[in-house]
Design an enzyme around this catalytic site. Sequence first.
Site, short mmCIF file in Angstrom:
data_model
loop_
_atom_site.label_atom_id
_atom_site.label_comp_id
_atom_site.label_asym_id
_atom_site.label_seq_id
_atom_site.Cartn_x
_atom_site.Cartn_y
_atom_site.Cartn_z
N HIS A 87 -45.76 -69.35 -54.39
CA HIS A 87 -47.13 -69.89 -54.40
C HIS A 87 -47.66 -69.85 -55.88
O HIS A 87 -47.35 -68.88 -56.67
CB HIS A 87 -48.01 -69.44 -53.48
CG HIS A 87 -48.38 -67.83 -53.88
ND1 HIS A 87 -49.66 -67.48 -54.64
CD2 HIS A 87 -47.92 -66.59 -53.30
CE1 HIS A 87 -49.69 -66.11 -54.57
NE2 HIS A 87 -48.68 -65.72 -53.78
N ASP A 89 -51.12 -70.61 -56.43
CA ASP A 89 -52.43 -70.15 -56.49
C ASP A 89 -52.78 -68.81 -56.92
O ASP A 89 -51.57 -67.96 -56.44
CB ASP A 89 -53.44 -70.45 -55.23
CG ASP A 89 -52.70 -69.95 -54.08
OD1 ASP A 89 -51.37 -69.94 -53.77
OD2 ASP A 89 -53.36 -69.33 -53.26
N ASP A 118 -48.26 -61.99 -59.49
CA ASP A 118 -48.50 -62.57 -57.74
C ASP A 118 -49.14 -64.04 -58.17
O ASP A 118 -50.28 -64.29 -58.24
CB ASP A 118 -49.59 -61.69 -57.36
CG ASP A 118 -49.92 -62.17 -55.67
OD1 ASP A 118 -49.22 -62.97 -55.33
OD2 ASP A 118 -50.92 -61.74 -55.22
N GLU A 152 -51.85 -69.82 -50.56
CA GLU A 152 -51.19 -68.56 -50.31
C GLU A 152 -52.72 -67.51 -50.01
O GLU A 152 -52.59 -66.56 -49.24
CB GLU A 152 -50.00 -68.22 -50.88
CG GLU A 152 -49.52 -66.99 -50.14
CD GLU A 152 -49.68 -65.67 -50.44
OE1 GLU A 152 -49.44 -64.58 -50.03
OE2 GLU A 152 -50.65 -65.27 -51.40
N GLU A 153 -53.21 -67.40 -51.16
CA GLU A 153 -54.04 -66.31 -51.31
C GLU A 153 -55.50 -66.57 -50.51
O GLU A 153 -56.42 -65.86 -50.47
CB GLU A 153 -54.79 -66.33 -52.64
CG GLU A 153 -53.65 -65.91 -53.74
CD GLU A 153 -53.06 -64.44 -53.56
OE1 GLU A 153 -53.49 -63.68 -52.70
OE2 GLU A 153 -52.26 -63.91 -54.21
N ASP A 176 -42.43 -62.41 -53.48
CA ASP A 176 -43.84 -62.15 -53.48
C ASP A 176 -44.14 -60.89 -53.14
O ASP A 176 -45.21 -60.56 -52.48
CB ASP A 176 -44.48 -63.21 -52.62
CG ASP A 176 -46.02 -62.97 -52.96
OD1 ASP A 176 -46.46 -62.86 -54.12
OD2 ASP A 176 -46.85 -63.85 -52.06
N ARG A 351 -55.09 -55.23 -41.47
CA ARG A 351 -53.79 -55.38 -41.43
C ARG A 351 -53.37 -54.37 -40.54
O ARG A 351 -53.19 -53.10 -40.48
CB ARG A 351 -53.18 -55.10 -42.94
CG ARG A 351 -53.86 -55.67 -44.00
CD ARG A 351 -53.70 -57.13 -44.10
NE ARG A 351 -54.37 -57.90 -45.05
CZ ARG A 351 -53.79 -58.30 -45.98
NH1 ARG A 351 -52.69 -58.29 -46.42
NH2 ARG A 351 -54.85 -58.97 -46.73
N HIS A 442 -53.90 -58.57 -57.78
CA HIS A 442 -55.24 -58.56 -57.49
C HIS A 442 -56.37 -57.69 -58.23
O HIS A 442 -57.23 -57.44 -57.81
CB HIS A 442 -55.56 -58.60 -55.99
CG HIS A 442 -54.74 -59.28 -55.00
ND1 HIS A 442 -55.21 -59.60 -53.73
CD2 HIS A 442 -53.85 -60.21 -55.07
CE1 HIS A 442 -54.46 -60.48 -53.27
NE2 HIS A 442 -53.52 -60.91 -53.87
#
Length: 469
Positions: A87, A89, A118, A152-153, A176, A351, A442
């Site tokens: 990805h 983005d 990432d 994706e984000e 990823d 999660r 991130h």
Amino acid sequence: MTIDWQKEVEKRKDDLLNDLIEILKVKSEREDDKITADAPFGPGPRDALLHMLAYGERDGFVVKNVDNYAGHIEYGEGTEILGIFGHMDVVPAGDGWDTDPYVPVIKDNKIYARGSSDDKGPSMAAYYGLKIIKELGLPVSKKIRFVVGSDEESTWKDMDYYFEHEVMPDFGFAPDAEFPIINGEKGNISITPQFATTNEGDYELVSFKAGLRANMVPQDAIAVVVTDSNESAVALAEAFEGFVAENPISGTAEVNGGTVNIKLIGKSAHGAHPEAGINAATYLAVFLNHYEFGAGAKNFLAAATLIHLDVYGEKLGVAHQDEKMGKLTMNAGLFDFEAGQEAASINLNFRYPQGTGQDTLEKGIQTTMGEFLTTLVSQEHHSGPHYVPMEDPLVSTLLAVYEDHTGEKGYEQIIGGGTYGRLLERGVAFGAMFPGYTDTMHQANEFMSLDDLYRAAVIYADAIYRLAK
């Protein structure tokens, strides 16, 4: 036929790095206020997608752009399709960088930029693995499809749209995450308690804002508070200085008459690892909760205080652990209070392992936080837990490649992060972080080691060939 993959990557390392640098310059953050029919997630993600597809066209691949949502770069023929999912983005850069996040800098043999790890760096390594196979003219019995995403984000609507128009690959991986492999991923859902935005206390909460994305620990939190006098405002600001001194945070409080503008700074981290960050929003709520706010403002701050340091959902009563998938984690990623608006909100991103789910999480939040909130809104589309067994040929082949190139024993891993690997029933994540690597996804000053970039390209080239030959 023996192929020296290391030698083939070495020949192309300068080209790989140059291509990576150019695509890292594209600020591919999703911008909803700039969405158009031509740019479904804003101009940045579209431009990065087009940039990546242009590499495929330059190198002679079959390339398809699916309406600027996603696209693919394709090689080979066969009834089966091997999918590789990257990805373009990125999450917002945020503050705290030592350099411009969109002007790539190489320092200490690392490349610093938003997206370097990432997922533009790993995606480029995997792309060059495929490029080597094509340039060597190696025979394959399967169609290899490098799928390039652009959302994706955020919502994964890029993949929803893509698979409305294209066939789903039979098996594959996403570059990823981590080596040696990620063959299991926890479920992922965001649940948002909402609150009234009224004020009836001695202190008025004009606004409280924190967070850039649900999958990021908020690094900054900003609040505007109105008191009944300059004297009260000064006292609040002085108390904030003491609070900062006693906690692992920094910040400022500026007084203007009876108004105090507060900024608290914590530490960002990936939302799948909230324990690695310092949530600025909950720290600020804990501080403000000592003051006499009323009505909706009071409830909002009380709820935010309740989840302070609660990265496993224990205070919320939703903690759960599975022997294979481990603990549930919770990231309070977005906070939004604006006096007089329709509703305030706190986005909770979970999660979760096997054995729990949406109903259990909603009931726990309602039971624990119900006295504060007005309603509860759950993410419409979310992903349940995903697992591909070790005995699957996809997993065993990828682990064998990893072992052959590193000399280290491969092993399975299950993570809280969500990758495109879970799109496929036989899908996993494979690299590009090596064991012992410093994870900066991130976070400010995100980087990828150049040695790891090239080492990953070697592994990807061999892995793609073994899976497709």
